[in-house]
Design a protein around this motif. Structure first.
Motif, PDB file in Angstrom:
ATOM      1  N   ALA A  14      -4.974  -0.020  -3.618  1.00  0.00           N
ATOM      2  CA  ALA A  14      -5.498  -0.748  -2.454  1.00  0.00           C
ATOM      3  C   ALA A  14      -4.436  -0.649  -1.365  1.00  0.00           C
ATOM      4  CB  ALA A  14      -5.765  -2.200  -2.808  1.00  0.00           C
TER       5      ALA A  14
ATOM      6  N   GLN B  94      -8.838   2.389  -1.684  1.00  0.00           N
ATOM      7  CA  GLN B  94      -9.607   1.716  -0.640  1.00  0.00           C
ATOM      8  C   GLN B  94      -8.664   1.019   0.342  1.00  0.00           C
ATOM      9  OE1 GLN B  94     -13.278   0.269  -2.114  1.00  0.00           O
ATOM     10  NE2 GLN B  94     -13.325  -1.451  -0.672  1.00  0.00           N
TER      11      GLN B  94
ATOM     12  N   PHE C 254      -7.784  -2.040   3.003  1.00  0.00           N
ATOM     13  CA  PHE C 254      -8.060  -3.477   3.212  1.00  0.00           C
ATOM     14  C   PHE C 254      -7.222  -3.969   4.367  1.00  0.00           C
ATOM     15  CE2 PHE C 254      -8.989  -2.580  -1.202  1.00  0.00           C
ATOM     16  CZ  PHE C 254     -10.200  -3.230  -1.416  1.00  0.00           C
TER      17      PHE C 254
ATOM     18  N   GLU D  47      -8.020 -10.001  -0.352  1.00  0.00           N
ATOM     19  CA  GLU D  47      -9.182  -9.156  -0.637  1.00  0.00           C
ATOM     20  C   GLU D  47      -8.770  -7.922  -1.482  1.00  0.00           C
ATOM     21  OE1 GLU D  47     -12.722  -7.056   2.033  1.00  0.00           O
ATOM     22  OE2 GLU D  47     -10.877  -7.785   2.999  1.00  0.00           O
TER      23      GLU D  47
ATOM     24  N   GLU E 184      -8.021  -8.936  -5.095  1.00  0.00           N
ATOM     25  CA  GLU E 184      -9.255  -9.234  -5.793  1.00  0.00           C
ATOM     26  C   GLU E 184      -9.927  -7.919  -6.274  1.00  0.00           C
ATOM     27  OE1 GLU E 184      -9.811 -12.347  -6.365  1.00  0.00           O
ATOM     28  OE2 GLU E 184     -11.528 -11.810  -7.617  1.00  0.00           O
ATOM     29  N   TRP E 185      -9.892  -6.927  -5.377  1.00  0.00           N
ATOM     30  CA  TRP E 185     -10.500  -5.628  -5.728  1.00  0.00           C
ATOM     31  C   TRP E 185      -9.715  -4.953  -6.862  1.00  0.00           C
ATOM     32  CZ3 TRP E 185      -8.751  -0.455  -4.914  1.00  0.00           C
ATOM     33  CH2 TRP E 185      -9.728   0.529  -5.109  1.00  0.00           C
TER      34      TRP E 185
ATOM     35  N   ARG F 134     -10.102  -5.532 -10.823  1.00  0.00           N
ATOM     36  CA  ARG F 134     -11.131  -4.810 -11.590  1.00  0.00           C
ATOM     37  C   ARG F 134     -10.527  -3.620 -12.349  1.00  0.00           C
ATOM     38  NH1 ARG F 134     -15.797  -2.887  -7.960  1.00  0.00           N
ATOM     39  NH2 ARG F 134     -14.411  -3.058  -6.174  1.00  0.00           N
TER      40      ARG F 134
END
Lengths: 127, 364
Positions: free
Chosen positions: A84, A110, A112, A117, A120-121, A124
Motif C-alpha cells: 500500500a 494500491q 492511498f 485506509e 485496513e487494506w 487482508r
C-alpha cells in the motif's frame, strides 16, 4: 514496535500488527542504490516472512527508473504479500501512479491518501 | 508564476526548456524539482518520468532491432553459405527469396528472381509446379528430380526438397525449396553405366559378364549350388550385314537383345559378349533346366520377325552352347570355354540348335 532501521532515504520497522512500514524522509531522491539499501534492510528485518508492506512516499522527491523497476521486480514480489503506497502530495501521487501504471508490480499494489485506509487494506494480506 | 516577457519563473522556464528539448529529440532532458511538493513539482516529476520511460523504451526498441538485425544477418549468412540453390515460394508460385547459389544456377540476379515464377527456371515447368504444389498439400516433398535451366540453356540436375514454413500466426507462409545439385552424381552414374553396358544393346558388356560370372561362381562355391552359362551366336550374321547393311545389323542386335532379356528369368543376366555373340548367366541352375532355357530362347528368336528398318523384317536363328559349373567344369575360364565349344558344336551340326557341353567335344 519491533526493531527499527534507518537507511539513507527511509526508516523501516515492523509494526505489532504484522505490517511492515517504510517511511521515506522528506526530500529523498531514491536511486537504485538507495532502493537496494532499503530492500536489504527490509530483508534483514522481515526475518524470512513475507508480509504486507506500507510505503509512505509523501516526502519523496524522486524515484528513478531503475529503482522503480527493482521495487516492481519478481524478486521483490517474493518477499512481500502486498504493497500500500501512501501518496497524499502532488509529487508522491505522480510517482505512485507512474509506479503502479508503468512498472507492473508483481504483487497487489494500491495507492492511498491516508494511512488508516491503507492499513485496513493491507490486513487482508496478513498470512 | 508569471509568464510575461522578462519576468519568467525560472522553474517554468526550465520546464519549457525540457519540453523543447524533448521535441527536438533529446530525451535525456530533465526538469528540476524544487522540493516544495507543489503541483508544479508534480508536473515536472511526471514529465521527467515520461522522459525516462520513453528513453528506456527507445533503448529497448533499439536493442530488439539490433537483435533482430543480428538474427537476420545470421540467417542470411546461413542461407548464403548453402551451396545448394535455395528458394522460398508463395502459393502462386512466385519466388519470394533466393540465395546466391540460386542466382548462379539460374544465371539470373536475385533482384530479378524475386517475384518471378519459380517454375520457369526448370526444363519441365509443369513438373516444377507440381512439386511446389505438392509441398503445400503434403507439408514436404523429398528428392523429386528436376532440371534447372539457366539463361543460356545450361542445365543443372537437382533434387527438389521442399517443406512448408509458417508465419507468426501458425499459417503456412510459403515453401522453402532446397535444390540439391546432383549433376556430378548423375554424370558419374552415367559414366559407370557406360562402362558397364554395351552402348548398342544396353546389355552388360564383356567385362561385366566376367565380373558377374566370377561372383556367381563364388556364390556357387559357398552354397554348393550350380551356375550355368549359355553362349549364343546369331547364325549367318555376317550375311545380314553384307546384304542389308550395318544399320540393319545393329537393329537386329537390338531387337534380339530385347527378346533375350524378355525371355530370361529375373535372376538371369544377359550380356553382349562381342559382335553377334551373347551370353546368359543362369545362377543356381543345373544342366537340365538350362537346356530348357536354351531351347526357349532359341525358339523365341527363331519365331521373331526382327524389324531391320525401311519396312523390312528378318528372321534369324541362333546356335547355343551350354555349360554348367561345377558339375562339368571347375574354373570360370573352363566354363566359358566349354560353353563356347558347345556353341561351335551346334554350328557344326547345322546351326539353329543348342548343345550341352560334353567332355568328348574337345579338350578343354
Amino acid at each position: 514496535m519491533f526493531d527499527e532501521v534507518t537507511v539513507r532515504v527511509a526508516r523501516l520497522w515492523l509494526g505489532d500488527d504484522g505490517i511492515f512500514r517504510i517511511v521515506h524522509f522528506p526530500g529523498s531522491e531514491v536511486s537504485l542504490a538507495d532502493a537496494q539499501e532499503t530492500m536489504d534492510a527490509y530483508l534483514r528485518l522481515r526475518d524470512g516472512v513475507s508480509r504486507p508492506l506500507l510505503v509512505d512516499t509523501q516526502g519523496m522527491k524522486s524515484l528513478d527508473r531503475p529503482a522503480r523497476a527493482m521495487y516492481a521486480s519478481e524478486e521483490a514480489a517474493r518477499v512481500a504479500t502486498a504493497v500500500a503506497i501512501i501518496v497524499d502530495t502532488p509529487v508522491s501521487r505522480v510517482l505512485g501512479n507512474f509506479y503502479i501504471g508503468l512498472a507492473n508490480p508483481h504483487i497487489p499494489s494500491q495507492l492511498f491518501s491516508g494511512q488508516d485506509e491503507a492499513l485496513e487494506w493491507l490486513k487482508r494480506f496478513l498470512l | 508564476m508569471t509568464t510575461s516577457e522578462g519576468d519568467e519563473d525560472p522553474q517554468f522556464q526550465g520546464l519549457l526548456d525540457v519540453i523543447f528539448r524533448f521535441a527536438a529529440g533529446d530525451l535525456s532532458a530533465r526538469g528540476r524539482v524544487s522540493g516544495d511538493n507543489s503541483s508544479f513539482d508534480a508536473v515536472i516529476t511526471g514529465i521527467n518520468i515520461l522522459g525516462e520511460e520513453i528513453e528506456a523504451q527507445l533503448a529497448e526498441n533499439e536493442r530488439v532491432e539490433d537483435s533482430l538485425r543480428a538474427a537476420s544477418l545470421y540467417t542470411r549468412t546461413l542461407i548464403e553459405a548453402s551451396l545448394d540453390p535455395l528458394f522460398t515460394v508463395d502459393r502462386n508460385g512466385a519466388i519470394m527469396d533466393v540465395n546466391g547459389a540460386a542466382s548462379s544456377a539460374t544465371g539470373v540476379p536475385r533482384s530479378s528472381l524475386i517475384g518471378s515464377s519459380f517454375s520457369e527456371y526448370f526444363t519441365d515447368p509443369d513438373d516444377a509446379t507440381a512439386a511446389y504444389r505438392s509441398t503445400f498439400d503434403d507439408q514436404f516433398v523429398s528428392n523429386h528430380p528436376l532440371v534447372i535451366v539457366d539463361r543460356v540453356g545450361a542445365t543443372t540436375e537437382v533434387l527438389f526438397n521442399g517443406s512448408v514454413y509458417y508465419d507468426e500466426q501458425g499459417e503456412v507462409a510459403g515453401v522453402l525449396v532446397v535444390t540439391r545439385d546432383v549433376s556430378d552424381r548423375r554424370r558419374a552414374e552415367r559414366a559407370e553405366d557406360l562402362a558397364n553396358h554395351d552402348e548398342l544393346t544396353g546389355l552388360y558388356n564383356h567385362r561385366v559378364f566376367y565380373s558377374l560370372l566370377a561372383e556367381e561362381i563364388a556364390r556357387a562355391d559357398r552354397f554348393h549350388r550350380p551356375v550355368s552359362v549359355l553362349m549364343l551366336d546369331i547364325d549367318h550374321f555376317k550375311r545380314v550385314n553384307d546384304v542389308h547393311g550395318h544399320q540393319a545389323g545393329d537393329r537386329l542386335l537390338r531387337g534380339l537383345s530385347a527378346v533375350l532379356t524378355r525371355k530370361v528369368r529375373s535372376i538371369d543376366r544377359v550380356c553382349r559378349y562381342g559382335g553377334e555373340e551373347f551370353t546368359v548367366i543362369l545362377p543356381e541352375t543345373s544342366s537340365l533346366p538350362t537346356r530348357s532355357m536354351a531351347e526357349r530362347l532359341r525358339l523365341a528368336v527363331a519365331l521373331e520377325s526382327f524389324d531391320i528398318g525401311e519396312a523390312a523384317s528378318l528372321n534369324v536363328t541362333m546356335s547355343i552352347g551350354i555349360a554348367t559349373y561345377p558339375e562339368q567344369l571347375s574354373t570360370l575360364q573352363d566354363l566359358v570355354k566349354a560353353a563356347d565349344l558347345a556353341m561351335y558344336c551346334s554350328k557344326a551340326e547345322g546351326r539353329d540348335r543348342s548343345t550341352v557341353f560334353r567332355s568328348d567335344l574337345s579338350e578343354v
